[in-house]
Motif scaffolding. Sequence first.
Motif, short mmCIF file in Angstrom:
data_model
loop_
_atom_site.label_atom_id
_atom_site.label_comp_id
_atom_site.label_asym_id
_atom_site.label_seq_id
_atom_site.Cartn_x
_atom_site.Cartn_y
_atom_site.Cartn_z
N GLY A 19 76.39 19.86 -1.80
CA GLY A 19 75.77 18.62 -2.26
C GLY A 19 74.27 18.77 -2.42
O GLY A 19 73.73 19.88 -2.52
N ARG A 145 75.85 11.96 -1.45
CA ARG A 145 77.00 11.64 -0.58
C ARG A 145 77.72 12.92 -0.15
O ARG A 145 78.13 13.04 1.01
N ARG A 146 77.88 13.85 -1.07
CA ARG A 146 78.55 15.11 -0.73
C ARG A 146 77.82 15.82 0.39
O ARG A 146 78.45 16.39 1.29
N ASN A 147 76.50 15.80 0.35
CA ASN A 147 75.75 16.45 1.41
C ASN A 147 75.96 15.75 2.75
O ASN A 147 76.17 16.41 3.78
N LEU A 150 79.93 16.53 3.63
CA LEU A 150 80.37 17.91 3.81
C LEU A 150 79.45 18.73 4.71
O LEU A 150 79.92 19.61 5.44
N ARG A 248 86.74 11.75 -3.67
CA ARG A 248 85.68 12.43 -4.42
C ARG A 248 84.45 11.55 -4.57
O ARG A 248 83.32 12.01 -4.39
N GLY A 251 82.30 11.36 -1.64
CA GLY A 251 81.60 12.60 -1.30
C GLY A 251 82.44 13.66 -0.65
O GLY A 251 81.94 14.76 -0.38
N ASN A 252 83.72 13.37 -0.38
CA ASN A 252 84.56 14.36 0.30
C ASN A 252 85.26 15.23 -0.74
O ASN A 252 86.46 15.09 -1.01
N GLU A 253 84.51 16.15 -1.32
CA GLU A 253 85.03 17.02 -2.37
C GLU A 253 86.14 17.93 -1.84
O GLU A 253 87.08 18.25 -2.57
#
Length: 439
Positions: A19, A145-147, A150, A248, A251-253
């Motif tokens: 992210g 959000r991904r950062n 994750l 997704r 942020g939870n890829e």
Amino acid sequence: PKGALAALDLENEEIEVFGIEKLQDFTWKQLFDTEACTRCGRCQDNCPAYLSEKPLSPKKLTQNLRTHLLEKGPLLVAQRVRAAKAGAGEAEAAATDEKTRAILEKRLIGDVVSEDEIWACTTCRACEEQCPVFVEHLAKTIGLRRNLVLSESRFPGEAQVAFRNMENNGNPWGIGWANRADWAAELGVPALAETQGEVEVLFWPGCAGAFDDRNRKVAEAMVRLLQTAGVRFAILGTEEKCCGDSARRLGNEYLFQMLAQENIETLKQYRFGEIVTTCPHCYNTLKHEYPQFGGTFPVVHHSTYLWRLVQQKRLVPRQSLNLVATYHDSCYLGRYNDIYAEPRQLLRAVQGLRLTEMERHHDRSFCCGAGGGRMWLEEKIGRRINLMRTEQALARNPQMIATACPFCLVMFSDGLKDKGIEEGVQALDLAEVLVRALG
């Protein structure tokens, strides 16, 4: 496609942070966006988060990133120049004055962008649709959000429940996967594994159609319509899992890719003409994002498919409904996929139904508040977005609010209950309207 997010390479062991954590993690286009912004304010004038008094303003976010870029960017460039000339260790030693250190140590998440801003976004795309210079806000927000998810494992507690439910049971409601086909048990709907040869349609009811009491009625209505039209169709039944859209967008890829790959492997085992889904989120994900992982399938939203059946005279709405209706454009059907005409054509095909438009419609439609995974999060700041949209609909004095999205249907149903008028005004999916029109 404008409705697709870029995939992360989760198999790359050299990647230490997923992210967007710092300025250097943005792409050149994302940084260029901050300079391109004309500060006209059209994005925030159409942003449901901003208009409902949340901390997020797309304009302010873009301008704050620009300020951060102009402040920190030259120092980073100077560091690289010194490192190229004298070696990294000496370059670090050169940047020792207090002011420089303070700028270089400024955190992107926390000092420049607050977490409340990051989680307030409904990913409705109204900001991007209205921007005259094509600034793209969503990829930045989802990257942040991904950062948080994750790399930092920092996200709202309600999101944790949704993630766990999707991981353990293949749906955000958390109901056992073995019960996924219970809604169709008495409707004579075959599972794809039980059929011989290729079916005309693989009906994808999604998690809402399988597990949400209100949206089960929509799935049942679709079955009635497909049966009436003589369509040879089937469902995946217990083999279907959540498409992963909410995971997704939250942020939870990692969870999204796990769900997507499982669904793709299942779908590749079977033969079918096309997938028909009642959910715009499923439609957008299956059509535009699964190809990133080798899953390219023909996908049609049910509003388009039902209009096709009416045009072919396989469904003939002869029953007059004699009422005033207003139609709500789902963000993921409209702004993401430009499907505006077919739902309205379907409603106009119903005798006696008089269609009136809300003030905000088509590409200026106002979000119901459930997109971007916010269906599963509490709305603790400002006004409730679904109530604002319900009020906008009621301003047209309708007897029916029609929509074509399970999330929107839940939001309008809740809004009408909060207003205490659920008996006088109904929220219905297009499939339910058409079933009534068939008598």
